[in-house]
Design a protein around this motif. Structure first.
Motif, mmCIF file in Angstrom:
data_model
loop_
_atom_site.group_PDB
_atom_site.id
_atom_site.type_symbol
_atom_site.label_atom_id
_atom_site.label_comp_id
_atom_site.label_asym_id
_atom_site.label_seq_id
_atom_site.Cartn_x
_atom_site.Cartn_y
_atom_site.Cartn_z
ATOM 1 N N GLY A 44 0.827 -1.213 0.000
ATOM 2 C CA GLY A 44 0.000 0.000 0.000
ATOM 3 C C GLY A 44 0.855 1.253 0.000
ATOM 4 O O GLY A 44 0.570 2.230 -0.684
ATOM 5 N N SER A 45 1.918 1.264 0.828
ATOM 6 C CA SER A 45 2.785 2.446 0.888
ATOM 7 C C SER A 45 3.493 2.665 -0.439
ATOM 8 O O SER A 45 3.656 3.810 -0.903
ATOM 9 N N PHE A 46 3.908 1.613 -1.095
ATOM 10 C CA PHE A 46 4.590 1.745 -2.384
ATOM 11 C C PHE A 46 3.664 2.386 -3.424
ATOM 12 O O PHE A 46 4.052 3.296 -4.163
ATOM 13 N N PHE A 47 2.422 1.940 -3.442
ATOM 14 C CA PHE A 47 1.451 2.498 -4.395
ATOM 15 C C PHE A 47 1.191 3.974 -4.117
ATOM 16 O O PHE A 47 1.093 4.793 -5.025
ATOM 17 N N THR A 48 1.106 4.302 -2.797
ATOM 18 C CA THR A 48 0.854 5.703 -2.424
ATOM 19 C C THR A 48 1.984 6.601 -2.901
ATOM 20 O O THR A 48 1.757 7.672 -3.492
ATOM 21 N N TRP A 49 3.235 6.184 -2.628
ATOM 22 C CA TRP A 49 4.366 7.014 -3.063
ATOM 23 C C TRP A 49 4.453 7.091 -4.588
ATOM 24 O O TRP A 49 4.825 8.128 -5.143
ATOM 25 N N PHE A 50 4.114 5.998 -5.246
ATOM 26 C CA PHE A 50 4.120 6.015 -6.712
ATOM 27 C C PHE A 50 3.132 7.056 -7.259
ATOM 28 O O PHE A 50 3.444 7.831 -8.173
ATOM 29 N N MET A 51 1.943 7.099 -6.651
ATOM 30 C CA MET A 51 0.936 8.077 -7.090
ATOM 31 C C MET A 51 1.380 9.498 -6.802
ATOM 32 O O MET A 51 1.160 10.413 -7.603
ATOM 33 N N VAL A 52 2.019 9.699 -5.614
ATOM 34 C CA VAL A 52 2.485 11.052 -5.268
ATOM 35 C C VAL A 52 3.508 11.527 -6.285
ATOM 36 O O VAL A 52 3.457 12.662 -6.786
ATOM 37 N N ILE A 53 4.468 10.636 -6.590
ATOM 38 C CA ILE A 53 5.511 11.014 -7.545
ATOM 39 C C ILE A 53 4.907 11.258 -8.930
ATOM 40 O O ILE A 53 5.276 12.210 -9.634
ATOM 41 N N ALA A 54 3.956 10.413 -9.332
ATOM 42 C CA ALA A 54 3.319 10.591 -10.644
ATOM 43 C C ALA A 54 2.584 11.917 -10.733
ATOM 44 O O ALA A 54 2.686 12.647 -11.722
ATOM 45 N N LEU A 55 1.832 12.237 -9.669
ATOM 46 C CA LEU A 55 1.102 13.516 -9.666
ATOM 47 C C LEU A 55 2.045 14.695 -9.680
ATOM 48 O O LEU A 55 1.790 15.720 -10.328
ATOM 49 N N LEU A 56 3.149 14.571 -8.925
ATOM 50 C CA LEU A 56 4.138 15.649 -8.946
ATOM 51 C C LEU A 56 4.686 15.845 -10.353
ATOM 52 O O LEU A 56 4.886 16.976 -10.813
ATOM 53 N N GLY A 57 4.917 14.740 -11.053
ATOM 54 C CA GLY A 57 5.409 14.840 -12.425
ATOM 55 C C GLY A 57 4.410 15.514 -13.341
ATOM 56 O O GLY A 57 4.764 16.369 -14.161
ATOM 57 N N VAL A 58 3.149 15.150 -13.186
ATOM 58 C CA VAL A 58 2.105 15.752 -14.016
ATOM 59 C C VAL A 58 2.019 17.247 -13.778
ATOM 60 O O VAL A 58 2.010 18.061 -14.709
ATOM 61 N N TRP A 59 1.957 17.623 -12.509
ATOM 62 C CA TRP A 59 1.813 19.050 -12.199
ATOM 63 C C TRP A 59 3.055 19.843 -12.581
ATOM 64 O O TRP A 59 2.968 21.005 -12.963
ATOM 65 N N THR A 60 4.217 19.188 -12.476
ATOM 66 C CA THR A 60 5.434 19.865 -12.920
ATOM 67 C C THR A 60 5.379 20.125 -14.419
ATOM 68 O O THR A 60 5.732 21.207 -14.894
ATOM 69 N N SER A 61 4.912 19.136 -15.172
ATOM 70 C CA SER A 61 4.780 19.311 -16.625
ATOM 71 C C SER A 61 3.802 20.430 -16.955
ATOM 72 O O SER A 61 4.041 21.255 -17.838
ATOM 73 N N VAL A 62 2.676 20.448 -16.230
ATOM 74 C CA VAL A 62 1.684 21.503 -16.442
ATOM 75 C C VAL A 62 2.295 22.867 -16.157
ATOM 76 O O VAL A 62 2.107 23.836 -16.896
ATOM 77 N N ALA A 63 3.051 22.955 -15.072
ATOM 78 C CA ALA A 63 3.668 24.233 -14.702
ATOM 79 C C ALA A 63 4.665 24.684 -15.761
ATOM 80 O O ALA A 63 4.740 25.866 -16.114
ATOM 81 N N VAL A 64 5.423 23.739 -16.291
ATOM 82 C CA VAL A 64 6.412 24.076 -17.316
ATOM 83 C C VAL A 64 5.726 24.659 -18.547
ATOM 84 O O VAL A 64 6.153 25.673 -19.109
#
Length: 744
Positions: A63-83
């Motif tokens: 469960g913790s692995f999936f949670t961190w994976f989603m956090v990192i994925a969302l951070l990547g998405v929002w970073t791309s949007v910001a760029v």
């Protein structure tokens, strides 16, 4: 099975909440729960995945692995949007640098290039020998591309753009000084029923008045051949050439409105007058009956519809030869300075490149562009002439790419027209057509070049050739109809003008074509004429259905008939009426001398009859020889500068014989009012209509009307009618406007 204990001797995990929380806390402390001989399956799973061993934290749970994976994925998405949102990366610059890895010779870096570089695809022989060629996008087009807009086919000058200088009118006087840059024997502009233009020596400098038609009906003028805002960037210009050709270059299309005539006769050394033209006039006339609703058969695409039509994506121009590709980085650096508006720095950079690489077409073209830009900035004809010569040098260099040759000569022709060098422009256009004989857009340009020289026959042949190849070319149709009407082939001109306008092709939505189509229909008795006038009004070409002048100043009071008090020229009116017999007698003496001073009306305004005029002043210039025949009249008028200085009008005698009918027509400009002083008026049979009101003349009395409104004259008396015509500046024009407006 016995429960498993931890190494510290802590009791086995119980299924109680406290034991579960203790063992799953991940704190690293031993369990404090009670020792029991058994544990639940859930506890065993916790000990296996989330418990502690030897006081150290265990592995990450699923469960913790999936949670961190989603956090990192969302951070990547929002970073791309910001760029993307904040434009943190210049993708065009990145892609431009990747262009050096172009392996397939198409000018950019794409999947095919990547496959070649990775060894997944063989490089063709032609690709190995030819490095990439990449054309830089103008800054304006880069912005449009980022917004998802397609590059559209617009010409210049034209303009597009070109608009814009048309909204920042600067006015000047100009004189007819024919350039000597054409070959001997080139056709000269005519002052009769031809589509013609007076060549202005300079568009940036102050010049004296030139000759023009009074009514400006069948004359062809450059409206915005090269406006100040004409795009001078590489891809845009080539796309324009490959697209609709002269549609926007000569017509303003696009961008080029007829109403904006002052933009072509600018005085860049004089103060800028803030009036823009024909943006909205005060109209006090009545509407034409039955013309308020356009009939459905008039199916002309609206401007919005034309703009909404998705443009055809054009192939990238090839602007670099093999050598220029090797110095592309230096060329790009200089071009970047120019696009950023650092014209002087860019000029120095390109001049240095031309010095180092004298055979580089692209470096020399960059120099020409900088000279062009600098001429705009400094408002210097001398610099613009240098640019014109440099464009010629580009096209003359060996190994110059075909697209660059076309681009350079096209721009050269446009700038020559801008300066009024019509013969030189015509020669350039002739060369272009010789080099690119299958390009109908260039042939359309050539046809306009002939029209500007007053050579209607040559222009007609060009458009016939175009229509034989492309019978639905709307631009060729309206110009061919324009020529037919000037040749008094009224009925024949109508279908060409009508179909050309209905095509919606660039360059066809022009006030002159609505004007001539309506006029032709009136002359054949087709009441649909007013529907086209109404459409022209809705499109912004005419101030109203009645007021259809094409060369106007915005905001002037507009009404068909005026009183002396409304004009403010009461002293002039009183002087004319007090001395009407003196004026009459001198006119009659000139008639009796029969020295040919009364010249027939030559603007194709008569349906029938005999109408002649004897001119004393034209465009603010006194005719000294004519005034010898009427010296007292001329002396009388000398003190009234509102008429003798009216460079958009005339002072003349007008004699009309019985049986004469003058077609409904309009004057060329709203900048003047026209006074008629009755001298010899038959008791019955003579009348004049302006808009929807008809009046008659009286001997010794002045009628005042605005001849930019439609007017019509009948002479059905048994003897001649003699009047004295005095044009005056519109009273609302400022002194600066009166000094700076070009002559008509």
């Amino acid at each position: 099975m016995a429960p498993r204990k931890n190494a510290k001797g802590g009791g086995s995990h119980s299924s109680s909440s406290s034991s579960s929380s203790g063992s799953g806390s991940g704190s690293g402390s031993p369990s404090t729960g009670s020792s029991r001989s058994s544990s639940s399956p859930g506890a065993r799973r916790e000990a296996k995945h989330g418990g502690h061993k030897n006081g150290r934290r265990g592995g990450i749970s699923g469960g913790s692995f999936f949670t961190w994976f989603m956090v990192i994925a969302l951070l990547g998405v929002w970073t791309s949007v910001a760029v993307v949102w904040f434009d943190l990366i210049d993708y065009e610059e990145v892609l431009g640098k990747l262009g050096v890895y172009d392996a397939d010779g198409d000018g950019d870096f794409d999947v095919g290039d990547a496959k070649v570089l990775l060894g997944l695809q063989e490089r063709s022989a032609s690709e190995r020998t030819s490095p990439p060629e990449e054309a830089e996008l103008p800054a304006e087009l880069e912005k449009q591309a980022a917004e998802g807009a397609e590059v559209q086919n617009v010409e210049d000058e034209v303009k597009e753009q070109i608009q814009s200088l048309l909204q920042e009118q600067e006015h000047t006087e100009y004189a007819p000084q024919l350039e000597a840059d054409g070959a001997a024997g080139e056709p000269q502009p005519e002052a009769e029923d031809v589509l013609t233009v007076t060549e202005e020596e300079d568009r940036f400098e102050t010049l004296e008045p030139g000759a023009a038609h009074e009514e400006a009906e069948d004359s062809y003028h450059v409206e915005d051949t090269a406006s100040q805002d004409h795009p001078n960037d590489v891809e845009e210009m080539v796309n324009e050439q490959e697209g609709s050709g002269p549609r926007e270059a000569v017509m303003d299309a696009d961008k080029m409105r007829q109403d904006s005539e002052e933009a072509t006769h600018q005085n860049h050394d004089a103060p800028v007058h803030e009036h823009s033209e024909n943006e909205g006039m005060e109209i006090s006339d009545n509407a034409v009956e039955g013309s308020s609703i356009i009939s459905e058969e008039i199916n002309v695409p609206s401007v919005e519809e034309q703009q909404d039509t998705p443009p055809v994506k054009k192939k990238k121009p090839k602007l670099l030869n093999k050598f220029d590709k090797t110095i592309k980085a230096e060329l790009d650096a200089a071009e970047k300075l120019r696009k950023r508006g650092k014209i002087e720095e860019a000029m120095n950079a390109f001049e240095e490149l031309v010095r180092k690489y004298p055979q580089s077409p692209r470096a020399r073209y960059g120099k020409a562009q900088c000279e062009d830009d600098l001429a705009e900035k400094r408002r210097s004809n001398e610099v613009l002439r240098r640019a014109i010569e440099t464009y010629q040098e580009v096209a003359s260099l060996p190994d110059a790419p075909t697209d660059l040759v076309k681009l350079s000569l096209k721009r050269r022709s446009e700038r020559q027209q801008f300066l009024g060098h019509m013969r030189g422009s015509l020669l350039t256009l002739q060369r272009l057509v010789q080099l690119f004989p299958s390009d109908t857009a260039l042939k359309n340009d050539l046809g306009v070049g002939y029209l500007l020289m007053g050579d209607n026959d040559s222009a007609k042949k060009v458009y016939e050739e175009v229509l034989n190849v492309t019978p639905n070319d709307g631009f060729a149709k309206v110009h061919y109809g324009f020529i037919l009407k000037a040749q008094n082939k009224i009925a024949e001109s109508i279908p060409y003008l009508k179909e050309g306008i209905e095509s919606g092709d660039p360059g066809t939505d022009d006030g002159r074509f609505y004007f001539h189509l309506g006029d032709a229909m009136q002359r054949v008795g087709d009441k649909e004429a007013y529907k086209w006038y109404e459409l022209g009004h809705k499109r912004g070409h005419f101030a109203s259905v009645w007021q259809r002048s094409l060369y106007n100043v915005n905001g002037l009071k507009a009404q068909p008939w005026w009183t002396p008090r409304e004009t403010g020229y009461t002293e002039l009116v009183k002087s004319l009426e007090r001395n009407w017999k003196l004026i009459r007698d001198e006119g009659l003496m000139v008639m009796d001398k029969a020295r040919g001073l009364f010249l027939p009306e030559d603007e194709n305004l008569r349906e029938k009859g005999d109408w002649s005029q004897f001119t004393l002043w034209q465009q603010g210039r006194k005719n000294e020889n004519a005034c010898k025949g009427a010296p007292k009249t001329c002396t009388l008028l000398e003190k009234f500068s509102e008429t003798t200085g009216c460079r958009r009008g005339q002072i003349k005698y007008s004699i009309m014989h019985p049986g004469t009918h003058v077609w409904p027509h309009t004057g060329p400009t709203n900048c003047r009012l026209r006074m008629h002083l009755g001298l010899v008026i038959p008791k019955e049979g003579c009348k004049i209509r302006c808009a929807n009101e008809t009046r008659t003349w009286e001997e010794g009395k002045v009628l005042i009307f605005d001849d930019s409104f439609e007017h019509e004259v009948w002479q059905d008396a048994s003897s001649f009618r003699l009047i004295f015509i005095v044009d005056v500046w519109h009273p609302e024009l400022t002194p600066q406007q009166r000094r700076s407006l070009p002559a008509i």
